[in-house]
Design a protein around this motif. Structure first.
Motif, PDB file in Angstrom:
ATOM      1  N   VAL A   4     -14.448  19.566 -19.026  1.00 37.70           N
ATOM      2  CA  VAL A   4     -13.573  18.431 -19.294  1.00 37.70           C
ATOM      3  C   VAL A   4     -12.463  18.397 -18.235  1.00 37.70           C
ATOM      4  CG1 VAL A   4     -11.947  17.433 -20.947  1.00 37.70           C
ATOM      5  CG2 VAL A   4     -14.022  18.577 -21.762  1.00 37.70           C
ATOM      6  N   VAL A   5     -12.209  17.215 -17.679  1.00 34.53           N
ATOM      7  CA  VAL A   5     -11.136  17.046 -16.697  1.00 34.53           C
ATOM      8  C   VAL A   5     -10.231  15.906 -17.169  1.00 34.53           C
ATOM      9  CG1 VAL A   5     -10.576  16.596 -14.270  1.00 34.53           C
ATOM     10  CG2 VAL A   5     -12.742  17.715 -14.859  1.00 34.53           C
ATOM     11  N   GLN A  23      -9.718   5.840 -19.360  1.00 30.52           N
ATOM     12  CA  GLN A  23     -11.116   6.292 -19.233  1.00 30.52           C
ATOM     13  C   GLN A  23     -11.491   6.664 -17.792  1.00 30.52           C
ATOM     14  OE1 GLN A  23     -13.747   3.730 -21.586  1.00 30.52           O
ATOM     15  NE2 GLN A  23     -12.047   3.339 -22.974  1.00 30.52           N
ATOM     16  N   ASP A  24     -10.788   6.113 -16.819  1.00 26.28           N
ATOM     17  CA  ASP A  24     -10.986   6.552 -15.427  1.00 26.28           C
ATOM     18  C   ASP A  24     -10.445   7.963 -15.194  1.00 26.28           C
ATOM     19  OD1 ASP A  24     -12.168   4.264 -14.487  1.00 26.28           O
ATOM     20  OD2 ASP A  24     -10.396   3.491 -13.459  1.00 26.28           O
ATOM     21  N   ASN A  25      -9.534   8.394 -16.067  1.00 23.81           N
ATOM     22  CA  ASN A  25      -8.812   9.657 -15.853  1.00 23.81           C
ATOM     23  C   ASN A  25      -9.382  10.810 -16.661  1.00 23.81           C
ATOM     24  OD1 ASN A  25      -7.230   7.687 -14.639  1.00 23.81           O
ATOM     25  ND2 ASN A  25      -5.300   8.715 -15.107  1.00 23.81           N
ATOM     26  N   TRP A  26     -10.442  10.545 -17.419  1.00 21.41           N
ATOM     27  CA  TRP A  26     -11.062  11.594 -18.243  1.00 21.41           C
ATOM     28  C   TRP A  26     -12.461  11.857 -17.686  1.00 21.41           C
ATOM     29  CZ3 TRP A  26      -8.977  13.055 -23.348  1.00 21.41           C
ATOM     30  CH2 TRP A  26      -9.712  14.063 -23.951  1.00 21.41           C
ATOM     31  N   GLY A  27     -12.734  13.111 -17.376  1.00 22.01           N
ATOM     32  CA  GLY A  27     -14.043  13.478 -16.853  1.00 22.01           C
ATOM     33  C   GLY A  27     -14.824  14.352 -17.808  1.00 22.01           C
ATOM     34  N   LEU A  28     -16.118  14.112 -17.873  1.00 15.89           N
ATOM     35  CA  LEU A  28     -17.026  14.971 -18.650  1.00 15.89           C
ATOM     36  C   LEU A  28     -18.354  14.983 -17.922  1.00 15.89           C
ATOM     37  CD1 LEU A  28     -17.265  16.604 -21.369  1.00 15.89           C
ATOM     38  CD2 LEU A  28     -18.417  14.594 -22.275  1.00 15.89           C
ATOM     39  N   GLY A  29     -18.889  16.180 -17.705  1.00 16.68           N
ATOM     40  CA  GLY A  29     -20.162  16.276 -16.998  1.00 16.68           C
ATOM     41  C   GLY A  29     -20.062  15.832 -15.542  1.00 16.68           C
ATOM     42  N   GLY A  30     -18.854  15.929 -14.979  1.00 20.28           N
ATOM     43  CA  GLY A  30     -18.680  15.591 -13.567  1.00 20.28           C
ATOM     44  C   GLY A  30     -18.496  14.106 -13.289  1.00 20.28           C
ATOM     45  N   MET A  31     -18.429  13.301 -14.355  1.00 20.24           N
ATOM     46  CA  MET A  31     -18.238  11.850 -14.204  1.00 20.24           C
ATOM     47  C   MET A  31     -17.054  11.402 -15.043  1.00 20.24           C
ATOM     48  SD  MET A  31     -21.977  10.079 -14.543  1.00 20.24           S
ATOM     49  CE  MET A  31     -22.374  11.099 -15.979  1.00 20.24           C
ATOM     50  N   PRO A  56     -18.221  15.884 -32.727  1.00 18.59           N
ATOM     51  CA  PRO A  56     -17.805  17.289 -32.777  1.00 18.59           C
ATOM     52  C   PRO A  56     -18.365  18.127 -31.615  1.00 18.59           C
ATOM     53  CG  PRO A  56     -18.498  16.551 -34.949  1.00 18.59           C
ATOM     54  CD  PRO A  56     -18.850  15.447 -33.974  1.00 18.59           C
ATOM     55  N   ALA A  57     -19.551  17.800 -31.128  1.00 16.63           N
ATOM     56  CA  ALA A  57     -20.201  18.631 -30.101  1.00 16.63           C
ATOM     57  C   ALA A  57     -19.379  18.733 -28.816  1.00 16.63           C
ATOM     58  CB  ALA A  57     -21.593  18.076 -29.793  1.00 16.63           C
ATOM     59  N   THR A  58     -18.578  17.708 -28.528  1.00 20.83           N
ATOM     60  CA  THR A  58     -17.786  17.758 -27.300  1.00 20.83           C
ATOM     61  C   THR A  58     -16.278  17.809 -27.585  1.00 20.83           C
ATOM     62  OG1 THR A  58     -17.890  15.356 -27.146  1.00 20.83           O
ATOM     63  CG2 THR A  58     -19.523  16.579 -25.868  1.00 20.83           C
ATOM     64  N   THR A  59     -15.916  18.172 -28.812  1.00 21.47           N
ATOM     65  CA  THR A  59     -14.495  18.343 -29.145  1.00 21.47           C
ATOM     66  C   THR A  59     -14.078  19.775 -28.809  1.00 21.47           C
ATOM     67  OG1 THR A  59     -14.558  16.667 -30.881  1.00 21.47           O
ATOM     68  CG2 THR A  59     -12.811  18.326 -31.030  1.00 21.47           C
ATOM     69  N   MET A 100     -15.175  13.764 -27.601  1.00 24.08           N
ATOM     70  CA  MET A 100     -14.670  14.245 -26.320  1.00 24.08           C
ATOM     71  C   MET A 100     -13.191  14.637 -26.361  1.00 24.08           C
ATOM     72  SD  MET A 100     -15.230  11.918 -22.991  1.00 24.08           S
ATOM     73  CE  MET A 100     -16.665  11.354 -23.905  1.00 24.08           C
ATOM     74  N   PRO A 101     -12.591  14.702 -27.575  1.00 26.21           N
ATOM     75  CA  PRO A 101     -11.140  15.013 -27.590  1.00 26.21           C
ATOM     76  C   PRO A 101     -10.861  16.458 -27.170  1.00 26.21           C
ATOM     77  CG  PRO A 101     -11.900  14.133 -29.700  1.00 26.21           C
ATOM     78  CD  PRO A 101     -13.117  14.480 -28.909  1.00 26.21           C
ATOM     79  N   TYR A 102      -9.603  16.670 -26.782  1.00 26.01           N
ATOM     80  CA  TYR A 102      -9.106  18.005 -26.453  1.00 26.01           C
ATOM     81  C   TYR A 102      -7.862  18.247 -27.308  1.00 26.01           C
ATOM     82  CZ  TYR A 102      -6.615  21.681 -24.015  1.00 26.01           C
ATOM     83  OH  TYR A 102      -5.928  22.841 -23.725  1.00 26.01           O
TER      84      TYR A 102
END
Lengths: 71, 71, 71, 71, 71, 71
Positions: free
Chosen positions: A43-44, B51-59, C39-42, C1-3
């Motif tokens: 996560v970034v 959404q441009d500022n959140w990355g998951l899986g390199g995208m 949940p899988a990506t939280t 996808m939350p953190y």
């Protein structure tokens, strides 16, 4: 499963959507290459910080930039 | 005295004021229930990330959502 | 996808492994229930902060606890 | 080389540019005075958090302020 | 002037000093290459998080690893 | 109601308990003086970061200190 937060100045120094995509891709590959971390769960989060809200050397970046222009 | 930071995607996925109130109430009760923490000094900060500022899986999430729509 | 990042005091107030598991489960379910997040990506990160390193009311928790014992 | 993050409520409680400059100057001097840290590499980031997004006592600040006005 | 925070699991998955140096070098070069940021003022902080304190999919990483070993 | 996070290097550069108390007191008074924030609900968290885990100029602080000693 890493989490990366990148903070940069915004406003007229804000990264473009393409630059943000390059940061996300690059740091995800770095963590995969150096530590073998799974890109799928990396996560970034990129934060763009207003120049009045970022301080360096005891001054806001707004003031740092004004001084540099004058100098 | 706990401090909780919740980051979620914003834009067209941003939580409503009511959902944010439910998150604040829920996580404060969770810390009180599990750890006996005092709700009066439990601080919660919710960040809505573009959404441009959140990355998951390199995208970026922007790109993830576009791919999902096409698929 | 939350953190989610949860900070609590450590040392003799540190949560047990079971309490940490309950926090992780509880906050993940909260985000799924309120916002429909997967949940899988939280991702949840718990930080245990030394009592000398946590301040409230201008004092460290170490000092807050000492005053409460005396009172 | 320290890094400081200050989070305060925004909206009608947001600090002015002058107040933000005073926070940056003050905290940089504090770290220099107490720990001898080099101001030149001291980084400060101020986050202004929407009142719906800040929780205290299980309620958003928006709701806390409404209750205080009524009381 | 960017600030980067990288969180990874610690314990028996903790990065070595060499791997941490590679992350610091790599992410500093990425920010210089993509955004032209000055490496001299780029700050990187790596957090190693105990496996009991990291949650994914509603479980701690400790439990995720145990399930994977059994499977 | 502010939240402040201060990150400094640890190990042989770690602040003492007295220095940490001075940082907590100082930053709480700063927020009260500049913004009129209530000290009773001002939270401060200090993180001590291992010198291998802090990067500046593309190098860990461990390496920065070694170079300075040699120079």
């Amino acid at each position: 499963m890493p989490y990366v937060n990148i903070k940069v100045t915004g406003g007229n120094e804000a990264p473009t959507a393409g630059q943000k995509a390059a940061l996300i891709k690059g740091v995800t590959e770095l963590l995969s290459g150096v530590l073998g971390k799974n890109p799928a769960t990396t996560v970034v989060v990129i934060d763009e910080v207003a120049q009045d809200n970022w301080g360096l050397g005891g001054m806001s970046v707004t003031e740092v930039r004004q001084r540099n222009r004058k100098a």
